[in-house]
Scaffold this motif. Structure first.
Motif: not given
Length: 444
Positions: A294-303
């Motif tokens: 298992d891999y945890h992917v965290s990203v931040r997207v534009p509003q």
């Protein structure tokens, strides 16, 4: 494209678990990516040969420094364990044995090459092991560089693996020299590392395994080495494809917070990214057989406005082309973001994400607690290890809970109320530290 035998090359699948719904103004998207390979490796004593599509090479590095004679059971255990590992090699596997001191010496077969496992070479290797004796210092970087040269001597190998056993600290080379050796070997072969006894440095051994995408563990009693080495070699013999990468593609405006392996162990891959074209990067995962990670992917997207949705990331699995062309796609999954004004939908935490966030915190607070204990900060150690007990109990991580109970007296696991034990066996503390990153899978 080469015609790979299905019995030796895993078939990959990717599943994505997330809550894709964000509130107005929300930007942070997390997903657990489960990668599963099936139908890989071999079973029983079936041969693993180049013709089967997956040629394996293994170098076993045995600590032969002077401290291995104290007690004498360590050297005897190391010889027996290495012999057991040699016996576990499938016919056709390329292999070598290296004796490690402040120098690295080829024990078998010699002349800068690998032997090919069969009944004769296994017997010859075990005879050579009987002549191993302890004496000298410890310079692990030299062992790793020799292993790299030996594994590189056979250009047909697709699986390159090392097994490293040490009983002491790396006292005959600087940390910078060891780091340079690890940097030189990273991506060239994987390596499992084991510490025997209690006189070695946990962070050195776990650092070696982490840099070379292998496992690390303690074998406190030398009598347990043979069983451990046999199990390690059986896993290695089950690998069917090497150098698998997890590729993360993100649209314009999306930022990557982190990429972590979270099962079966916690391993932060964020800094290991290599660029792979516009808005794409590759993260190494090493060799695979029949297994799931298992891999945890965290990203931040534009509003974005309520009602809008977007692809936040595309996760792909890639393997090298055996003919030297572009990497072969194995499977992929999508991470999405959808903005909603439904409070229940946008505030719900996906159970897989919540579980592994807790497991990553568990690994962190164990390390912090043990470091505080060693520095004499009893209040800090109590607080961190109490939190670890609480997290282990809540997530059902019974193995870690058992290890923690040897370092603290548990008053109330649910609230994390603990007392530090006045006396802790060194082996118990080292076992907890070494295995702190091992996680338990989420119950689905």
């Amino acid at each position: 494209m080469a015609n790979f035998s299905k019995s030796t090359v895993p078939q990959f699948s990717v599943d994505v678990y997330q809550n894709e719904f964000l509130p107005e103004g929300g930007r942070d998207v997390s997903a657990i990516v489960t990668v599963t390979s099936t139908g890989g490796g071999t079973t029983g004593r079936q041969p693993l040969t180049p013709a089967a599509g997956s040629a394996a090479g293994v170098v076993i590095m045995v600590d032969c420094s002077g401290s291995m004679d104290y007690p004498a059971t360590k050297m005897r255990g190391a010889r027996e364990a290495t012999a057991a590992a040699v016996d576990t090699l499938h016919d056709g596997t390329s292999f070598a044995v290296v004796a490690g001191t402040h120098l690295a010496k080829e024990v078998y077969p010699g002349n800068g090459r690998l032997a090919v496992a069969d009944a004769r070479t296994r017997a010859e290797a075990k005879e050579a092991l009987r002549r191993l004796s302890a004496g000298g210092g410890t310079a692990i970087g030299t062992w790793l560089r020799l292993a790299d040269r030996l594994l590189s001597s056979a250009d047909h190998l697709t699986i390159r693996h090392g097994v490293l056993l040490t009983d002491g600290r790396n006292e005959h080379e600087s940390p910078e020299e060891l780091r340079a050796a690890l940097d030189a070997c990273a991506g060239r072969f994987t390596c499992d590392a084991r510490g025997v006894g209690t006189d070695w440095e946990v962070k050195e051994v776990t650092g070696i395994a982490s840099a070379l995408l292998g496992s690390a563990d303690i074998v406190a009693d030398p009598a347990g080495l043979a069983a451990d080495f046999t199990a390690m070699m059986e896993q290695t013999m089950g690998k069917g494809v090497a150098d698998v990468t997890l590729r993360l593609w993100t649209p314009v405006g999306v930022e990557i917070a982190y990429v972590k392996q979270v099962a079966p162990t916690v391993e932060d891959l964020t800094a290991r990214r290599t660029e792979a074209g516009p808005r794409a990067g590759d993260y190494p995962t090493g060799s695979w057989g029949d297994e799931s990670r298992d891999y945890h992917v965290s990203v931040r997207v534009p509003q974005a406005a309520i009602g809008q949705e977007m692809l936040a990331a595309r996760v792909s699995l890639l393997a090298p082309d055996p003919l030297g062309g572009d990497p072969r796609p194995l499977s992929q999954g999508l991470v999405r973001a959808v903005w909603t004004d439904d409070l229940a939908m946008s505030t719900s935490i996906n159970p897989q994400v919540a579980h592994y966030t807790g497991q990553a915190e568990l690994a962190d607070v164990i390390q912090q607690g043990l470091d505080a204990r060693k520095s004499g900060d009893h209040d800090g150690a109590t607080a961190k290890l109490g939190r670890a007990v609480q997290l282990a109990a809540a997530s059902g991580n019974a193995d870690t809970a058992k290890l923690l109970s040897k370092v603290v007296d548990v008053v109330d696991a649910a609230t994390g109320t603990v007392r530090l034990k006045a006396k802790v066996a060194e082996a118990d503390e080292m076992t907890l530290e070494t295995r702190s990153t091992k996680t338990v899978r989420v119950k689905r």
